[in-house]
Design an enzyme around this catalytic site. Structure first.
Site, PDB file in Angstrom:
ATOM      1  N   HIS A 135      -2.021  -6.769  -8.756  1.00  0.00           N
ATOM      2  CA  HIS A 135      -3.179  -6.644  -9.903  1.00  0.00           C
ATOM      3  C   HIS A 135      -3.558  -5.134  -9.963  1.00  0.00           C
ATOM      4  O   HIS A 135      -4.713  -4.600 -10.440  1.00  0.00           O
ATOM      5  CB  HIS A 135      -4.555  -7.314  -9.525  1.00  0.00           C
ATOM      6  N   ASP A 185       3.012  -4.810 -14.944  1.00  0.00           N
ATOM      7  CA  ASP A 185       2.087  -5.524 -13.917  1.00  0.00           C
ATOM      8  C   ASP A 185       2.038  -6.887 -14.038  1.00  0.00           C
ATOM      9  O   ASP A 185       2.243  -7.475 -15.122  1.00  0.00           O
ATOM     10  CB  ASP A 185       0.501  -5.247 -14.124  1.00  0.00           C
ATOM     11  N   GLY A 186       1.864  -7.568 -12.825  1.00  0.00           N
ATOM     12  CA  GLY A 186       1.898  -8.999 -12.827  1.00  0.00           C
ATOM     13  C   GLY A 186       1.016  -9.645 -13.826  1.00  0.00           C
ATOM     14  O   GLY A 186       1.033 -10.870 -14.415  1.00  0.00           O
ATOM     15  N   HIS A 265       0.191 -18.674 -16.588  1.00  0.00           N
ATOM     16  CA  HIS A 265      -1.277 -18.420 -16.599  1.00  0.00           C
ATOM     17  C   HIS A 265      -1.863 -17.966 -17.917  1.00  0.00           C
ATOM     18  O   HIS A 265      -1.530 -17.159 -18.468  1.00  0.00           O
ATOM     19  CB  HIS A 265      -1.533 -17.114 -15.587  1.00  0.00           C
ATOM     20  N   GLU A 317      -3.363 -22.225 -13.140  1.00  0.00           N
ATOM     21  CA  GLU A 317      -4.445 -21.886 -14.425  1.00  0.00           C
ATOM     22  C   GLU A 317      -3.686 -21.808 -15.678  1.00  0.00           C
ATOM     23  O   GLU A 317      -4.006 -20.829 -16.356  1.00  0.00           O
ATOM     24  CB  GLU A 317      -5.146 -20.840 -13.792  1.00  0.00           C
ATOM     25  N   GLU A 333      -9.760 -22.368 -18.505  1.00  0.00           N
ATOM     26  CA  GLU A 333     -10.880 -21.198 -18.092  1.00  0.00           C
ATOM     27  C   GLU A 333     -11.806 -20.363 -18.914  1.00  0.00           C
ATOM     28  O   GLU A 333     -11.378 -20.122 -20.154  1.00  0.00           O
ATOM     29  CB  GLU A 333      -9.993 -20.279 -17.142  1.00  0.00           C
ATOM     30  N   CYS A 335     -12.676 -17.478 -19.277  1.00  0.00           N
ATOM     31  CA  CYS A 335     -11.948 -16.199 -19.443  1.00  0.00           C
ATOM     32  C   CYS A 335     -10.637 -16.384 -20.342  1.00  0.00           C
ATOM     33  O   CYS A 335     -10.326 -15.746 -21.076  1.00  0.00           O
ATOM     34  CB  CYS A 335     -11.161 -15.643 -18.160  1.00  0.00           C
ATOM     35  N   CYS A 413     -14.539 -13.593 -11.929  1.00  0.00           N
ATOM     36  CA  CYS A 413     -13.801 -13.227 -13.496  1.00  0.00           C
ATOM     37  C   CYS A 413     -14.746 -13.678 -14.619  1.00  0.00           C
ATOM     38  O   CYS A 413     -15.186 -12.865 -15.355  1.00  0.00           O
ATOM     39  CB  CYS A 413     -12.606 -13.718 -13.374  1.00  0.00           C
TER      40      CYS A 413
END
Lengths: 649, 649
Positions: A135, A185-186, A265, A317, A333, A335, A413
């Site tokens: 991250h 980035d992952g 995700h 997720e 979620e 988010c 988050c």
């Protein structure tokens, strides 16, 4: 033709009772609470250590880094939400605190521009060695978003400059050149943030860097394999989709333009699709635009809950597959729904089509705000469509489905993400495209927009979403011709439109779901819209196995649910007759004032059963009255069962 | 009054077409295949190493132990199934092989009687240090069962003597005395095996040892805590039920007499309840009898699937809670249904009540034999009631629900368990209680039973379960008065009973579900029974959330299901009108000959949908014909969806 989208909102003042009260909660509860949390001043709450990490990184405190690898992003999200809040509700004390945080961040930044307390304090040798999991750029992305927002609102450049320096450093490390890392980035986030940074700075290198990350993603040889090899890691990655392999978790299983289905995700997916739409818009890349459109159709027509929730499984997720929308084991979620709002907003930038605004509205009035209780003190991360508390307690596969909202989590988050969304809700109402102003959302506000070079005051008055009556008063500085395009929501049949009292036949001016009103607008001109809002029984596509024979109640954009507190236990045993009349009533004293839906229904008559488990008995029911409340408002009273999809008889 | 239950079956010869063909499959396929597997001679199959482990333990081979801690039990189960098979189908070559295996086991036994290859080869110092996890007595229990069966069938004592020596050793290690371990095994099995050993040897110490293990279980201070402490293990046990704590996994959360609900690992539960019933019977312990009755009511009235499956969740392969019976995420292990048959059989020993035989029959015709394909080559461990192959492939929480049967697993519990059940099916038909003979099950057989001191020949002729016509011809050596009590199945309304052509009013002689026919029986007397077998629509108790508004089809003891191969995709979108006529037809060439159920039904008309996910549309259906096949026979043709509980309109 380039839009001047609404990116700064000093001129949109929300007067809406529905949203204003939520903004107040964010201002009065969430932002102050989060500030206390970031500083570890909440008794009994898991430690955050986020501010302390920055102090340690700045050499102003001793001790160890503590928290997740993405702990810094909590500070970033707080700053971003704070910025939006300062925009609508100036607060010198709060701004001073924010300035001090920014100063600290500046002192925590390394000489070469690098900024991430996990790596600078805990793993200084591990920088950029595990993009897949760590991250690093995700944190950068959130801080960039905060920097952009803070600059837009306050005009202060300090955080912006800090982040430009960091991005310059990132740009020196990543790229296609031989001495650079050709990676990404992952957890996508920096891609959309870099577009924002480009938009406020005009620096094209930031746009190029975003494009690099998007273009490289999923290419072969696979970056995650290469970096894995380089760090001598031979562990199998824990996610492995039977169809798309391990890196579908990060939407890195294929180059993004070849991706046709949402996988992995859900939050990462939303952030990536948002960035793809941004880049398609900014670079005019047609292949990227097509890819986002394909993914949009997949998500919204095959993988989205009626609440605007996405992510059908707790494992990863993540998305699962087309039409797999279980109501009681979903992840959905908060988010991810917020990410869907971002994405919809960017799709609207690409094309003014109400299908995007419809989904944005669906998520806004349902699956996002369900994440927070009315007081702003408790939060859902998972937003299920069916809850049975005992199942959540006793079944491992439903353990993630909490029957009551939780206090601030250690992985924080969703609450700050909700804070930044709600605090900036005004940015989603309008967009201006030269001499066209689009009205995407209906909520009370007083705004001043620049349309075709002149200031136009728009005043929206409405009791939406409880009532479909909307009045928009336009006051241009001087009379001038432009277009006001008002969205006719997809849920609405028979919208009635008047300009200055004169009926306009909607069909004559409808294009892609917007009624285009082009005329010489004069001060005080009034658009009146009436959206009929009967309670609708909505069905799912027959391929959604879980909803076979079931209906959901929706009125306007609001999806309803049954709660145990109103309807007793065993909600699945309730059936709604096909001809049952659905009555909508506003209850001022319920749940801060909501419209409820009541109906006559039936429930299996248990008296015919004497404890047997199975028997060949005729179906016997008893009449009952049911009462449904808005989905977003569930679990603000006594906890218990909840159900969105009701069996129809 | 002491029953002489049927424990040896040289005199029950199965002539039934339904069961005889399954016994043939066990004899011709399963037992030989397992023998090859135990000897690692199956290409592409996971290594078993079970025989090799015994050779290493006997000092006749070198190498390391390989396999699960309970690998020995695979050999035990093979021997037990082989014994039963030899009983019905003598086979000198097979018996010679079994004798050789027994000789090897004898050579692998340690001087003090200890016998477990994992511990003697791999962890000689770890013996009896982790009863909770290591299955030491579980393996012993299976080998005792094998020894008893082999002795009963062949009269050979060798394995029986080996196991008596081992049990004598166990008896010297475990007990309430100060120098002994006051403990019990984490996986119940030895308890029921010791009762069998007592029954054939008459050695009361074996009964006492079984009673010790049952009585100690769940007492405080908790044995699992004590042994954990002793081995300096501070790891939290992975299972922790919110209500009953970690040791509910092993049904050791409370003393057994205080247990009111089935919890934890389902197979362990079934084996323990079986032993409890055994002990209640053998010792006349009323408190134990009451406990088993309470648990029986809980399992069969609140936690059992209509197929006789038990274990509602994959986590812990375990029970969850009352009325929690999801169809598509259950575990319902084949072994657990087999355990339910064992338990039902023991409850019948305690009390002749048809409720026990009804459940036994339900499990036998549905959830046990569904575990094996018709050819005996593939097996289900999990027996779901609803399958959607894509969900199994893509959803982590349904990964355990396999859409097709698998070849022999590395953890080979279910296939040999099925083998021993089916090979010994004749032991479940009758029981004799002095001058009463009880007919629990209906299947073709020719038997010679000792009733009140004289041999009585019983010949059952029936086409059960496809037809409810049963003829029982009794031929006592000489005319004599005794009672023949025939079970009237719980699923049956209006059974018609005749003796020598004369109608007997069932109600006049019915007691606890058995029609008691007491008379002077003469050679050739005929009992004819007609069980009407309409197809029934069965409903679940309204507390079963998952089956709200749904029905299952059952005819006689056979539960039906819809398969994709007969009914197309999207089985949940099918609705069965309340008035739809259900037609039963025997199809000789289908699935080795089964009765199918056909009906007119409806299916959601997809043509009204143009790819939308949600819309307010009237329900539109199209007429279809559906065809249901016996649940046990599913997945013997093209793989696809399967569904037991059908939505009713």
């Amino acid at each position: 033709m380039k839009d001047t989208e609404i990116r700064k909102l000093e001129n949109v003042k929300i007067t809406d009772s529905f949203w204003r009260s939520r903004m107040d909660v964010i201002r009065d509860e969430v932002i102050p609470y989060q500030w206390e949390a970031l500083n570890d001043r909440i008794p009994d709450a898991p430690a955050s250590h986020a501010m302390e990490n920055f102090k340690i990184a700045a050499g102003e405190s001793t001790g160890e880094f503590y928290g997740f690898v993405f702990q810094d992003s909590d500070v970033a999200k707080w700053l971003e939400a704070t910025a939006y809040s300062l925009e609508t509700d100036p607060n010198p004390d709060l701004e001073k605190t924010a300035d001090e945080v920014i100063d600290l961040i500046g002192r925590a930044q390394q000489k070469n521009g690098y900024l991430n307390t996990f790596f600078s304090v805990k793993e200084p040798d591990g920088k950029w060695s595990n993009l897949r999991d760590q991250h690093e750029m995700y944190c950068a992305g959130h801080m960039i978003e905060a920097a952009v927002a803070y600059y837009q609102v306050t005009g202060k450049r300090k955080l912006l400059d800090i982040m430009c320096r960091f991005v310059d450093h990132i740009d020196s490390v990543f790229g296609k050149e031989e001495n650079k890392i050709r990676g990404y980035d992952g957890h996508q986030e920096i891609e959309l943030a870099l577009v924002k940074l480009y938009q406020v700075t005009g620096n094209e290198r930031y746009l190029s860097l975003s494009k690099l990350f998007i273009d490289e993603r999923g290419q072969q040889p696979h970056f995650f394999d290469l970096e894995k090899e380089a760090r001598h890691d031979d562990k199998k990655f824990w996610w492995d989709d039977a169809e798309f392999g391990p890196y579908s978790y990060h939407q890195a299983h294929l180059p993004v333009r070849q991706q046709k289905e949402a996988v992995g995700h859900a939050v990462r997916a939303m952030y990536m699709y948002t960035a793809m739409a941004d880049l398609a818009k900014e670079t005019g890349d047609e292949s990227l635009k097509e890819a986002t459109e394909t993914l949009w159709e997949n998500v919204t027509q095959k993988q989205m809950y009626i609440t605007g929730g996405v992510g059908s499984q707790v494992w990863g997720e993540a998305f699962s597959f087309d039409y797999d929308l279980p109501n009681d084991t979903c992840y959905t979620e908060t988010c991810a729904s917020i990410g869907l709002v971002f994405w919809a907003n960017r799709m609207l930038n690409l094309e003014k089509n109400s299908k995007y605004a419809d989904v944005m509205e669906r998520a806004l009035y349902n699956g996002t705000i369900s994440g927070m209780d009315l007081s702003g003190k408790k939060f859902f991360y998972v937003n299920p469509l069916e809850v049975h508390p005992k199942s959540s307690e006793k079944r491992h596969d439903k353990g993630h489905v909490k029957p009551i909202r939780q206090k601030w989590y250690s992985c924080a988050c969703c609450p700050p993400n909700l804070a930044r969304l709600i605090a900036s809700i005004g940015r989603y109402i309008y967009s201006v495209n030269q001499n066209e102003v689009f009205v995407h959302l209906y909520m009370g506000n007083e705004s001043e927009l620049n349309i075709d070079g002149q200031n136009v005051q728009l005043v929206q008055e409405t009791n939406y979403p409880w009532d479909g009556q909307v009045k928009i008063t336009l006051s241009p500085e001087k009379s001038s011709e432009f277009t006001t395009a008002v969205r006719i929501p997809g849920w609405c049949q028979g919208a009635v439109l008047k300009v200055n009292g004169e009926f306009i036949e909607v069909n004559t001016c409808l294009k892609n779901g917007y009624a285009y009103l082009t005329r010489l607008w004069e001060k005080g001109d009034e658009i009146e819209i009436h959206f009929p809002m009967p309670v609708e029984k909505i069905r799912s596509n027959p391929n959604v196995r879980e909803n076979a024979g079931k209906v959901a109640l929706q009125r306007g954009p609001v999806v309803y649910c049954l709660e145990e507190v109103d309807n007793g236990v065993n909600l699945p045993s309730i059936t709604l007759p096909q001809n049952s009349k659905l009555q909508a009533t506003f209850e001022e004293n319920l749940l801060d004032g909501v419209c409820v839906v009541t109906a006559h229904a039936e429930q299996v008559d248990e008296t015919a059963w004497n404890g047997e488990l199975y028997k060949p008995i005729e179906r016997r029911t008893k009449p009952i009255s049911i009462k449904a409340v808005p989905y977003f408002s569930w679990c603000n009273r006594e906890p218990g069962e909840m159900l969105v999809w009701i069996t129809e008889k």
